[in-house]
Design an enzyme around this catalytic site. Structure first.
Site, PDB file in Angstrom:
ATOM      1  N   ASP A 144      -7.981   4.091  -4.312  1.00 56.05           N
ATOM      2  CA  ASP A 144      -6.786   3.287  -4.068  1.00 56.05           C
ATOM      3  C   ASP A 144      -6.495   2.411  -5.279  1.00 56.05           C
ATOM      4  O   ASP A 144      -6.914   1.260  -5.366  1.00 56.05           O
ATOM      5  CB  ASP A 144      -7.014   2.426  -2.813  1.00 56.05           C
ATOM      6  CG  ASP A 144      -5.706   1.931  -2.240  1.00 56.05           C
ATOM      7  OD1 ASP A 144      -4.642   2.386  -2.703  1.00 56.05           O
ATOM      8  OD2 ASP A 144      -5.750   1.091  -1.329  1.00 56.05           O
TER       9      ASP A 144
ATOM     10  N   LYS B 113     -10.153   9.425  -1.974  1.00 56.05           N
ATOM     11  CA  LYS B 113      -8.808   9.060  -2.423  1.00 56.05           C
ATOM     12  C   LYS B 113      -8.876   7.611  -2.909  1.00 56.05           C
ATOM     13  O   LYS B 113      -8.908   6.672  -2.108  1.00 56.05           O
ATOM     14  CB  LYS B 113      -7.806   9.203  -1.282  1.00 56.05           C
ATOM     15  CG  LYS B 113      -6.379   8.983  -1.729  1.00 56.05           C
ATOM     16  CD  LYS B 113      -5.405   9.328  -0.615  1.00 56.05           C
ATOM     17  CE  LYS B 113      -3.964   9.305  -1.077  1.00 56.05           C
ATOM     18  NZ  LYS B 113      -3.558   8.130  -1.808  1.00 56.05           N
TER      19      LYS B 113
ATOM     20  N   GLU C 165     -12.573  15.156  -1.798  1.00 49.92           N
ATOM     21  CA  GLU C 165     -12.765  14.046  -2.749  1.00 49.92           C
ATOM     22  C   GLU C 165     -12.316  12.722  -2.149  1.00 49.92           C
ATOM     23  O   GLU C 165     -11.514  12.701  -1.219  1.00 49.92           O
ATOM     24  CB  GLU C 165     -11.932  14.327  -4.014  1.00 49.92           C
ATOM     25  CG  GLU C 165     -12.353  15.602  -4.701  1.00 49.92           C
ATOM     26  CD  GLU C 165     -11.335  16.079  -5.732  1.00 49.92           C
ATOM     27  OE1 GLU C 165     -10.536  15.256  -6.226  1.00 49.92           O
ATOM     28  OE2 GLU C 165     -11.339  17.286  -6.014  1.00 49.92           O
TER      29      GLU C 165
ATOM     30  N   CYS D 225      -4.355 -37.246   3.137  1.00 50.48           N
ATOM     31  CA  CYS D 225      -3.876 -38.587   2.777  1.00 50.48           C
ATOM     32  C   CYS D 225      -2.584 -38.983   3.480  1.00 50.48           C
ATOM     33  O   CYS D 225      -2.059 -40.059   3.252  1.00 50.48           O
ATOM     34  CB  CYS D 225      -3.695 -38.687   1.259  1.00 50.48           C
ATOM     35  SG  CYS D 225      -2.243 -37.792   0.682  1.00 50.48           S
TER      36      CYS D 225
ATOM     37  N   CYS E  43       1.120 -31.525  -1.749  1.00 47.97           N
ATOM     38  CA  CYS E  43       0.971 -32.964  -1.553  1.00 47.97           C
ATOM     39  C   CYS E  43       1.133 -33.562  -2.947  1.00 47.97           C
ATOM     40  O   CYS E  43       0.440 -33.166  -3.881  1.00 47.97           O
ATOM     41  CB  CYS E  43      -0.418 -33.278  -0.993  1.00 47.97           C
ATOM     42  SG  CYS E  43      -0.832 -35.027  -1.123  1.00 47.97           S
TER      43      CYS E  43
ATOM     44  N   TYR F 186      -9.681  12.933 -11.688  1.00 51.19           N
ATOM     45  CA  TYR F 186      -9.816  13.892 -10.599  1.00 51.19           C
ATOM     46  C   TYR F 186      -8.959  15.143 -10.716  1.00 51.19           C
ATOM     47  O   TYR F 186      -8.858  15.913  -9.777  1.00 51.19           O
ATOM     48  CB  TYR F 186      -9.558  13.212  -9.261  1.00 51.19           C
ATOM     49  CG  TYR F 186      -8.300  12.369  -9.211  1.00 51.19           C
ATOM     50  CD1 TYR F 186      -7.047  12.916  -9.421  1.00 51.19           C
ATOM     51  CD2 TYR F 186      -8.387  10.999  -8.945  1.00 51.19           C
ATOM     52  CE1 TYR F 186      -5.908  12.151  -9.368  1.00 51.19           C
ATOM     53  CE2 TYR F 186      -7.246  10.219  -8.895  1.00 51.19           C
ATOM     54  CZ  TYR F 186      -6.005  10.797  -9.105  1.00 51.19           C
ATOM     55  OH  TYR F 186      -4.869  10.041  -9.067  1.00 51.19           O
TER      56      TYR F 186
ATOM     57  N   CYS G 127      -5.020 -38.844  -3.411  1.00 49.18           N
ATOM     58  CA  CYS G 127      -5.388 -37.909  -2.344  1.00 49.18           C
ATOM     59  C   CYS G 127      -6.810 -37.383  -2.620  1.00 49.18           C
ATOM     60  O   CYS G 127      -7.036 -36.680  -3.602  1.00 49.18           O
ATOM     61  CB  CYS G 127      -4.370 -36.778  -2.298  1.00 49.18           C
ATOM     62  SG  CYS G 127      -4.730 -35.549  -1.050  1.00 49.18           S
TER      63      CYS G 127
ATOM     64  N   LYS H 296      -5.431  10.009   5.391  1.00 48.99           N
ATOM     65  CA  LYS H 296      -5.506   8.557   5.161  1.00 48.99           C
ATOM     66  C   LYS H 296      -6.305   7.893   6.269  1.00 48.99           C
ATOM     67  O   LYS H 296      -6.063   8.159   7.458  1.00 48.99           O
ATOM     68  CB  LYS H 296      -4.093   7.970   5.169  1.00 48.99           C
ATOM     69  CG  LYS H 296      -3.262   8.400   3.988  1.00 48.99           C
ATOM     70  CD  LYS H 296      -3.275   7.321   2.936  1.00 48.99           C
ATOM     71  CE  LYS H 296      -1.935   7.271   2.286  1.00 48.99           C
ATOM     72  NZ  LYS H 296      -1.411   6.042   1.960  1.00 48.99           N
TER      73      LYS H 296
ATOM     74  N   CYS I 160       0.290 -34.379   4.464  1.00 51.57           N
ATOM     75  CA  CYS I 160      -1.011 -33.974   3.943  1.00 51.57           C
ATOM     76  C   CYS I 160      -2.118 -34.300   4.948  1.00 51.57           C
ATOM     77  O   CYS I 160      -2.191 -35.432   5.426  1.00 51.57           O
ATOM     78  CB  CYS I 160      -1.271 -34.692   2.616  1.00 51.57           C
ATOM     79  SG  CYS I 160      -2.918 -34.366   1.978  1.00 51.57           S
TER      80      CYS I 160
HETATM   81  S1  IVH Z   1      -4.969  14.742  -6.769  1.00 57.79           S
HETATM   82  C1  IVH Z   1      -1.420  17.382  -7.173  1.00 57.79           C
HETATM   83  N1  IVH Z   1      -7.144  13.419  -6.179  1.00 57.79           N
HETATM   84  O1  IVH Z   1      -3.182   9.810  -4.496  1.00 57.79           O
HETATM   85  C2  IVH Z   1      -2.547  16.533  -6.852  1.00 57.79           C
HETATM   86  N2  IVH Z   1      -5.078  12.255  -6.136  1.00 57.79           N
HETATM   87  O2  IVH Z   1      -0.667  10.494  -2.861  1.00 57.79           O
HETATM   88  C3  IVH Z   1      -2.548  15.299  -7.627  1.00 57.79           C
HETATM   89  N3  IVH Z   1      -5.287   9.859  -5.610  1.00 57.79           N
HETATM   90  O3  IVH Z   1      -0.708  10.021  -6.930  1.00 57.79           O
HETATM   91  C4  IVH Z   1      -3.345  14.230  -7.082  1.00 57.79           C
HETATM   92  N4  IVH Z   1      -7.479   9.843  -5.398  1.00 57.79           N
HETATM   93  O4  IVH Z   1      -2.667   8.527  -7.412  1.00 57.79           O
HETATM   94  C5  IVH Z   1      -5.811  13.366  -6.308  1.00 57.79           C
HETATM   95  N5  IVH Z   1      -9.166  12.366  -5.694  1.00 57.79           N
HETATM   96  C6  IVH Z   1      -7.845  12.310  -5.853  1.00 57.79           C
HETATM   97  C7  IVH Z   1      -7.115  11.105  -5.688  1.00 57.79           C
HETATM   98  C8  IVH Z   1      -5.722  11.131  -5.823  1.00 57.79           C
HETATM   99  C9  IVH Z   1      -6.366   9.105  -5.372  1.00 57.79           C
HETATM  100  C10 IVH Z   1      -3.894   9.348  -5.619  1.00 57.79           C
HETATM  101  C11 IVH Z   1      -3.070   9.732  -6.799  1.00 57.79           C
HETATM  102  C12 IVH Z   1      -1.860  10.419  -6.265  1.00 57.79           C
HETATM  103  C13 IVH Z   1      -1.840   9.974  -4.849  1.00 57.79           C
HETATM  104  C14 IVH Z   1      -1.215  11.033  -3.995  1.00 57.79           C
END
Ligand code: IVH
Length: 666
Positions: free
Chosen positions: A119, A117, A115, A410, A425, A226, A431, A313, A407
């Site tokens: 942000d 991740k 999946e 001016c 300024c 998720y 200005c 990551k 500035c």
């Molecule tokens: S699962 C036990 N799925 O990443 C598993 N987390 O470092 C619970 N996050 O705190 C998390 N996308 O805020 C999961 N597809 C995803 C995610 C996800 C982002 C974040 C989440 C979690 C952090 C973990």
């Protein structure tokens, strides 16, 4: 209607609105126009106000939030919110895969759910009997803050579920701020002299903790879910549970994949490492989860992280390039922002030539020097940022950068106020970039909405016709005709749009004045509470801070603004030009067009197209140039082209005549 009929009517409207909400925000397939949706919501609001006995905490009307101050209670999570182990390389992922096989047995087949991740900021939402019960932030993983009112404003999160859901369960996900919303928010913050958010993640987490849910609603957050926890989940497969949760009304990402080998996990990672830049929001990696819940339980935890999941990551894409020079830009408030000019370089799919340097402290902290090779990174923001210096490539005779003391426009000495990051300024009267910046703000759409771009302001300023914002109302046709590029018609149009701006409501005039920290929301609050400019001029800092949502910073800024004799002189000139300096309650409630998208076509009997366009904007509508299925109204004059008409019929768009349009707004 008797009470029973009214209750039925209210429930019907709620169901229908929830359905449209789902179509729009989860499926991205709206079946009615925004305008019709808003009208339906207004109708429901009216019924609910009149019949409070039918209150429901999950009615679609709660999505707009409220001005009541949120109090965040702390609660313990039923299931702790775990964190994930991180890795940055594929070797470690291979180790993760081996670890799992060693525990469950090398010959046991299993799958991974791969999946995105997201942000943003994590949230856990509890549903009981198909109704939204409570939303809690991660906090320390054991207990978090109850932020239900704020989360309910996120339109992609269902308040009432459909289908065959468990009686009680929790669903977790990430609240995110899409790039488009983030960039718009930061542009507004900079306009208002506020510090912009560093990235969409900070903006999302900051928004979730705001005290006023009506403000949260305006920020247009989104969320992906998720993870499910509960006693009676439909399947042993996490992946399938997510798919089923989709049918209950949740927004579940389509960009996930169930795979059987770690090699396929690598493929998924490599694909998204490149494709992530095309997403309209930030992701910072990939989450890999063992799919079977039985196996998850067997694998258990190590410390606070599950053994059955890991996150890979992405390295933030960074490039090194040469810093050629620094521009110091002067904003309308006199704030100086340093911007780096770089040797052009490719980054995250775009050519980068400029980067923000934020302020003197950041330059000093990173010890950035001219001709240095600097590392540039890109997140959700339009302009990338410099995150460090490659000191191995530094010229031998280089010396620390000296921040400007005067500035650039001016030459007045810059001042840095104690506790503030930016230099200013203070030559507000003379200005040029400050004066022109104030004019650009004054004419902008949310302010006086005068049809006058940056180039025209520049020309008018250079010609000596504009020296401050009040001069707009003293421009003559002869003066405008003198300017290059202006003819009879364009001069008339400019003057007409200036004339129409005199009807702009007090809150817009107040915003247009460009008082520091007074964005359109604050201007609205001030207009509503103080009613007239004279009340505002005469009020004290103390009285200002007694107003809901007005803190000491805004109060001092407003107070000081009206102590400046030049500002008072400008206000008096604007007053003599008959701008609205008092609240007109009727006007406030008359945001009649409410965002309706309107295309105009043909020639009109009583008004020019420009006048009609301005009226559309003035009454809260949006003037759109071409017909599409999201158009709400087609405002037809005489001699509309047949191909346009064909499109209007095809998309079943409502047609308004000139008279109908005027009866709508007047
Ligand atoms: S699962 C036990 N799925 O990443 C598993 N987390 O470092 C619970 N996050 O705190 C998390 N996308 O805020 C999961 N597809 C995803 C995610 C996800 C982002 C974040 C989440 C979690 C952090 C973990």
């Amino acid at each position: 209607m008797n009470k029973e009929d009214i209750h039925k009517k209210i429930s019907g409207l709620r169901d229908e609105l929830a359905k449209h909400n789902y179509n729009y925000y989860v499926l991205s397939q709206p079946t009615i126009s925004d305008f019709d949706y808003d009208m339906m919501l207004k109708e429901l609001e009216k019924f609910e106000q009149e019949f409070p006995e039918f209150y429901d905490s999950n009615s679609p009307t709660v999505r707009v939030g409220s001005d009541k101050t949120n109090k965040f209670l702390q609660v313990k999570h039923d299931y702790p919110m775990l964190s994930l182990g991180n890795t940055y390389n594929l070797e470690e992922l291979k180790d993760f895969d081996n670890r799992i096989k060693r525990i469950i047995g090398f010959d046991i087949p299993f799958s991974y759910s791969c999946e995105l991740k997201f942000d943003g900021t994590a949230i856990s939402i509890k549903y009981k009997n198909g109704k939204f019960l409570q939303a809690v932030t991660r906090g320390d993983g054991e207990q978090g803050d109850v932020v239900s009112e704020n989360i309910k404003t996120i339109r992609s999160i269902p308040l009432v579920l459909s289908g065959n859901y468990p009686e009680l369960f929790e669903i977790r996900g990430e609240v995110i701020m899409p790039h488009s919303i983030f960039n718009q928010l930061n542009a507004e913050r900079e306009e208002n002299g506020e510090m912009p958010f560093a990235n969409p993640r900070n903006a999302a987490s900051g928004t979730i903790k705001m005290k006023n849910s009506a403000e949260v609603a305006k920020r247009k957050l989104d969320a992906f879910l998720y993870f499910l926890s509960g006693e009676n989940l439909p399947s042993d497969s996490h992946y399938e549970n997510l798919e089923t949760a989709k049918s209950w009304g949740f927004k579940i990402s389509e960009d996930k994949k169930r795979v059987n080998t770690i090699e396929e996990v690598f493929q998924f990672i490599n694909y998204w490492d490149k494709e992530r830049y095309k997403l309209p929001y930030d992701i910072d990696g990939i989450v890999i989860k063992v799919d079977s819940i039985d196996l998850q339980n067997e694998l258990g935890l190590t410390g606070k992280s599950p053994r059955w999941a890991i996150s890979y990551k992405f390295k933030a894409e960074q490039v090194s390039t040469k810093l050629l020079s620094i521009d110091y830009q002067v904003g309308r408030t006199g704030a100086i922002t340093p911007v780096a000019n770089l040797e052009a370089v490719q980054l995250a799919g775009t050519t980068v030539k400029r980067a923000t340097l934020h302020n003197a402290d950041i330059i000093k902290e990173l010890d950035i020097r001219l001709n240095d090779y600097v590392f540039v990174e890109k997140g959700g923001e339009i302009i990338p940022k410099i995150v460090g210096v490659d000191e191995t490539k530094r010229e031998l005779n280089s010396s620390p950068l000296k921040y400007i003391t005067h500035c650039p426009a001016c030459r007045s000495e810059l001042v840095r106020i104690e506790g503030e990051a930016l230099h200013y300024c203070q030559n507000t009267l003379n200005c040029p970039p400050q004066i022109k910046g104030k004019m650009e703000h004054f004419v902008s759409r949310k302010a006086m909405n005068i049809n006058c771009g940056e180039a025209t302001i520049n020309t008018l300023y250079n010609a000596g016709y504009l020296t401050d914002i009040s001069d707009f109302y003293f421009l003559t046709k002869e003066q405008i005709l003198n300017l290059e590029g202006f003819k009879e018609k364009s001069s008339e149009n400019l003057l007409k749009s200036i004339e129409i701006s005199k009807t702009a409501a007090f809150e817009r005039v107040l915003y247009a004045l460009g008082i520091r920290f007074t964005g359109s929301t604050v201007a609205k609050i001030l207009a509503k509470n103080f009613k007239t400019i004279d009340n505002l001029i005469q009020t004290s800092i103390e009285e200002l801070t007694l107003t809901d949502e007005i803190g000491i910073r805004i109060a001092e800024s407003v107070y000081q603004f009206f102590r400046n004799s030049n500002n008072i002189r400008i206000i008096n000139r604007l007053r003599s030009s008959r701008l609205q300096f008092e609240i007109n309650e009727e006007y406030i409630t008359k945001n009649i067009l409410n965002g309706a998208k309107i295309v105009i076509s043909g020639t009109f009997k009583n008004n020019s197209r420009e006048e009609i366009k301005t009226l559309i904007e003035q009454y809260g509508g949006k003037n759109i140039s071409s017909v599409s299925k999201s158009t709400d109204y087609f405002l037809a004059g005489e001699n509309v082209g047949p191909s346009k008409m064909e499109k209007v019929t095809k998309f079943n768009i409502r047609i308004l005549s000139e008279e109908e349009f005027f009866s709508l707004i007047r």
